[in-house]
Every structure is written in structure tokens, then in C-alpha cells.
Design a protein around this motif. Structure first.
Motif, PDB file in Angstrom:
ATOM      1  N   VAL A 213       0.794  -1.066  -0.065  1.00 12.40           N
ATOM      2  CA  VAL A 213       0.113   0.205   0.185  1.00 12.40           C
ATOM      3  C   VAL A 213       0.922   1.191  -0.108  1.00 12.40           C
ATOM      4  N   ILE A 214       0.916   2.120  -1.011  1.00 14.13           N
ATOM      5  CA  ILE A 214       1.406   2.940  -1.547  1.00 14.13           C
ATOM      6  C   ILE A 214       0.459   4.506  -1.225  1.00 14.13           C
ATOM      7  N   MET A 215       1.395   5.139  -0.089  1.00 18.04           N
ATOM      8  CA  MET A 215      -0.344   6.296  -0.343  1.00 18.04           C
ATOM      9  C   MET A 215       0.388   7.787  -0.867  1.00 18.04           C
ATOM     10  N   ARG A 216      -0.123   8.410  -1.425  1.00 14.42           N
ATOM     11  CA  ARG A 216       0.529   9.777  -1.929  1.00 14.42           C
ATOM     12  C   ARG A 216       0.714  10.760  -1.312  1.00 14.42           C
ATOM     13  N   ARG A 217       2.176   9.940  -1.201  1.00 13.20           N
ATOM     14  CA  ARG A 217       2.486  11.129   0.023  1.00 13.20           C
ATOM     15  C   ARG A 217       4.072  10.455  -0.410  1.00 13.20           C
TER      16      ARG A 217
ATOM     17  N   ARG B 299      -7.500  14.407   1.802  1.00 13.00           N
ATOM     18  CA  ARG B 299      -6.179  14.734   2.367  1.00 13.00           C
ATOM     19  C   ARG B 299      -5.402  14.414   1.134  1.00 13.00           C
ATOM     20  N   ASP B 300      -5.654  12.703   0.391  1.00 14.23           N
ATOM     21  CA  ASP B 300      -4.644  12.021  -0.932  1.00 14.23           C
ATOM     22  C   ASP B 300      -5.524  12.375  -1.779  1.00 14.23           C
TER      23      ASP B 300
ATOM     24  N   ASP C 101      -7.275   1.108  -1.768  1.00 17.20           N
ATOM     25  CA  ASP C 101      -5.692   0.672  -1.844  1.00 17.20           C
ATOM     26  C   ASP C 101      -5.524   0.911  -0.690  1.00 17.20           C
ATOM     27  N   TYR C 102      -6.030   2.121   0.335  1.00 18.57           N
ATOM     28  CA  TYR C 102      -5.793   1.832   1.377  1.00 18.57           C
ATOM     29  C   TYR C 102      -6.152   0.541   2.216  1.00 18.57           C
TER      30      TYR C 102
ATOM     31  N   ARG D  69       5.391   7.511  -5.147  1.00 22.42           N
ATOM     32  CA  ARG D  69       4.525   6.314  -6.003  1.00 22.42           C
ATOM     33  C   ARG D  69       5.645   6.701  -6.814  1.00 22.42           C
TER      34      ARG D  69
END
Lengths: 244, 232
Positions: A88-92, B149-150, B128-129, A134
Motif C-alpha cells: 500500500v503506497i499512499m499518495r505522499r 487529503r490524499d 488501495d488503502y 509513487r
């Protein structure tokens, strides 16, 4: 007297999908430090079992318990680290991905910073802390996932095909880090199809293998013993192809 | 030839800073931006809630919100008219033919768009999360805030899509606003009126401004979306 370490245990775990038993009355206990392998053919139920153990899905019947030292009611979940084939790769940023985990666990900012710095250095991503996660390669993303889990200081680490899609250098690095952590007493359940990898873990001494077939889990065997004298005919058949 | 003269006059009106023209432009912006602001306040949380929770009737509600994206503006205008007209249940508020009535109608039209687009976008991120959320035992509110936020790029796209719809709207605001000069006359209603009057220069000037604004909104959506794709 309190038990010395956290124990992750499943008793009579069952999971059905469309009336088919994916996980069938499985008893499993992960308490000892070191690496335990979980092997079996595709569709044997390994990922479902790991998901049950990690608390991602609830069993149809049976219980999953987290007990042991320092485990307060409801706080056990976060002490189980899980690495999946697709992380799980967050958008950060790389740092932000790690920070999210520690923030969720209520770790103070100064401690977070120190732990993240150590964790990213361990997986050799310290130079990429500010990059968008990402944009990392698959191997780097998996290393980030490992760092995320390790900085949370899990009591048990579950790795589900964590290196199956990675190139040899990335695989080697992750294997080494996990094996080193296991050597310090962290119990690891390593799901894999890669028998050579399992042998490498066995070569480091200790370790055991759970063999899963059609949702059922055979009693664990030492890694060496599993390769020389597999306990079941299904395990023998599973290993036979690799020996050709 | 007549068209060329009208275009020339339209440019003249814009360049001279014609006060009547700019009153209409500013009122349009005020009504539309206010309406989209309220719609976002309603749509973002509702979309996030629909993306992260499951309850009895969830699928039906999602279907309904999606269907409401295609609400006919004149029907909304008519419904709001009936609510706020003198004989309607909210007639006592005396809102008919005011900018507030226009904002109400716009909010009703835009909220489903923002809600549906927000839900679709955040549901994708949530999928996804989810393993991480479950592993960390993230509470529902924190989960929603994380997704908002994301998913800010998708939310911005939803917001701009809503603004685009509001800017282009004519039927509902005409019915509940009444197209009153210097009070409820906005760009779209004014274009309709001036065209019917044959005053093409004013209609063209306003049409040009409307077109530029709409193109700008879409340009921002495309640029932000592409940038996010390149990054991701």
C-alpha cells in the motif's frame, strides 16, 4: 506471571467463499522468534490465512487471538506488521508514508523523526525521503513497505509473497533485513512459492515450515526436514517438481 | 457583416469597462462561486461517507446520486420556485427572484455532481488503502480525512466540474431569479435575453467572457489531472 512475548494465534479458523472452504479449521500459533515459512500451491489458502491473522478479514468461524506482554485490549492489531505482494503506497512522500503509520500509532513527533530516519536508512531509502513514494520502483516500494512495518516495531511480521515480483538485488536486501530482524527475536511468517528462498532462510539456522493444501494446514516441520522428508504426500508432490 | 460589427461592439464594451456588463459578470461569479462553495461543503463529506461506509440501501443511494447528476435544470428551477413562491411552504422567507434563490437552485444542481465524483474518486483510493487502514485500526473519521487529503486532485476536479455546470446553467436561475436587471441578471440569462432582443453585441461580449471562464476551468482540470497522472 505475564508471558514474555506477544503470541499470534488462530484456532479453528474457517473461511468460506461460495460454499468452498478457503481456510479449513486451521490452528496456528506464531510465537517463537525466527522465520516460519508458509508454503503451498496457488489457491491453497495462504493469503486468506495471512489476511485472517493480520485481521484484514474476519473468519466465518474460529478465533484469532493476540496475547502476551504489553498487549492491551484492542491494541494488538497495530503490533502485527504485514507486507503484501503489492504494498500500500499512499499518495505522499516516502517520509510521509512512514509518518502516517507512526502518527496513527500515536508516536510523538521527535520519536517519529528518529525512527523514520533509522528505518529509511535500514532499507536504503534515506536519500529519497522527500520523493513522491509513487515514483519509486517496485523494489523500492517494497522496501518502503518494510520500513513502514519495522518502524512500527511490530511484535510479529507477516510477509505475503513480499519479494515474489522483485529482482534479485531487491529480494536479497529484503531477505537480509528480515532475516536479521528474525535473528533478534522477531517472529516472522514468510509466505512464499520460492523454495530456494525458504532454503536460504533454513540455512541461517532454525525456522519451520507450515504446508497448506486445500485450506488445511499441516503441522509445522523444521525447514531442513521439510525438504528432506516432507510429512505429507501433498508436500512431497509440491516439492517433487522443484527436484526435477 | 452584421456579425462582425456585433463582435467589434462586444470588444468595445469589454474594453471600455461597461459597468452594466461587469455588474452582470460579477454577479454571475458571486452566485456561482457561492453555490459551488456550499455544494462542496455538502458534497465532499457526503461523497467521502459514501466511499468509506456500507449500509442498507448504500447501492441504491449511490445510484440515486449518480442519477441526480443529470437533473434537468428547469425541473429544479420549477421545484425551487414552488417551494419559495408566496404560496409555497418557504414563501414567508421572501426569497423568490433574489440571488439567494438562484444559489439554492444551483446548490441543488451542483451537489450531486460533486458528491458522485467525490465518491467515485475516494472509493478508488480507499480500496488501495484499506489493508493499511485495517492493519492500523484507523477510525472512520480519520479514514475519511486521509482520503480527502490524499485525493485532493480528484476533489479539485469534482469542484471544477461543479463550477462548470453552475457557470453554464440558465434554466433554473431564470425561473427562480427572474432575470431582474442589476439584481438577478447573470451572464447566461442575460445572453438569452439580449439575443432575443437582437442586441448581439452584449450577448457576444458576455458569451465571450463565459466561454473564456469555462475554458479556463477545463484547462485547470486538464493540467492538474495530467500533472497528477505524471506524478503517480
Amino acid at each position: 506471571m505475564a508471558e514474555a512475548r506477544l503470541i499470534l494465534e488462530g484456532r479453528g479458523l474457517c473461511l468460506h467463499r461460495q460454499s468452498r472452504a478457503i481456510v479449513d479449521r486451521v490452528d496456528i500459533r506464531i510465537d517463537a522468534g525466527g522465520i516460519s515459512g508458509l508454503v503451498g500451491a496457488n489457491g491453497a489458502g495462504k493469503t486468506s490465512l495471512v489476511s485472517l491473522l493480520a485481521g484484514l478479514i474476519a473468519p466465518d468461524s474460529g478465533v484469532r487471538r493476540i496475547t502476551g506482554a504489553g498487549c492491551v485490549e484492542g491494541a494488538g492489531e497495530a503490533r502485527i506488521g504485514l507486507m503484501m505482494q503489492k504494498p500500500v503506497i499512499m499518495r505522499r512522500s516516502v517520509y510521509g508514508n512512514c509518518d502516517y503509520v507512526l502518527k496513527a500509532l500515536g508516536v510523538e513527533k521527535a520519536v517519529r523523526r528518529a525512527r523514520i530516519a533509522d528505518g529509511l536508512a535500514l532499507v536504503r531509502l534515506d536519500q529519497r525521503a522527500r520523493d513522491d513514494a509513487r515514483l519509486l520502483s517496485a523494489g523500492e516500494q517494497q522496501r518502503l513497505a518494510l520500513a513502514q512495518m519495522l518502524i512500527a516495531e511490530p511484535a510479529v511480521l507477516l510477509c505475503d509473497e513480499a519479494t515474489s515480483s522483485l529482482d534479485p538485488p531487491s529480494r536479497r536486501l529484503i531477505e537480509k533485513i528480515v532475516a536479521d530482524k528474525a535473528a533478534t527475536g522477531l517472529p516472522v511468517l514468510w509466505v512464499t512459492h520460492n523454495l530456494a528462498q525458504l532454503k536460504r532462510f533454513g540455512g541461517r539456522g532454525g525456522g519451520r515450515v507450515f504446508f497448506m493444501h486445500q485450506g488445511r494446514l499441516a503441522p509445522p516441520q523444521d525447514i531442513e526436514a521439510f525438504f528432506t522428508a516432507p510429512a505429507s504426500k501433498e508436500a512431497r508432490a509440491f516439492l517433487a517438481y522443484e527436484r526435477i | 457583416m452584421e456579425t462582425l460589427i456585433a463582435i467589434k461592439q462586444a470588444f468595445g464594451l469589454l474594453l471600455s469597462g461597461d459597468s452594466a456588463l461587469f455588474t452582470i459578470i460579477f454577479l454571475s461569479l458571486k452566485v456561482n462561486l457561492t453555490a459551488v462553495g456550499y455544494a462542496a461543503l455538502l458534497g465532499f463529506p457526503m461523497g467521502a461517507l459514501l466511499a468509506t461506509t456500507r449500509f442498507y440501501g448504500h447501492t441504491m443511494l449511490v445510484g440515486l446520486v449518480n442519477a441526480l447528476m443529470g437533473l434537468p435544470p428547469v425541473v429544479v428551477g420549477l421545484a425551487v420556485y414552488m417551494m419559495i413562491s408566496r404560496s409555497g411552504p418557504l414563501g414567508v422567507l421572501d426569497l423568490l427572484y433574489t440571488p439567494t434563490a438562484m444559489i439554492i437552485a444551483q446548490v441543488i444542481l451542483v451537489t450531486p455532481i460533486i458528491t458522485a465524483l467525490t465518491r467515485a474518486a475516494l472509493a478508488r483510493i480507499d480500496k488501495d488503502y484499506t489493508p493499511l487502514f485495517r492493519m492500523l485500526g484507523i477510525a472512520p473519521m480519520r479514514r475519511m480525512l486521509t482520503l480527502i487529503r490524499d485525493g485532493w486532485v480528484e476533489l479539485l476536479t469534482a469542484l471544477l466540474a461543479g463550477l462548470g455546470r453552475a457557470m453554464a446553467e440558465v434554466g433554473a436561475v431564470m425561473i427562480v431569479g427572474g432575470n431582474i436587471n442589476h439584481f438577478t441578471r447573470v451572464m447566461t440569462t442575460s445572453i438569452t435575453l439580449e439575443t432575443s432582443r437582437g442586441a448581439l453585441s452584449v450577448a457576444l461580449a458576455l458569451g465571450g467572457v463565459l466561454l473564456v471562464l469555462t475554458l479556463l476551468i477545463n484547462l485547470v482540470v486538464v493540467v492538474v489531472g495530467r500533472r497528477e497522472q505524471d506524478d503517480g
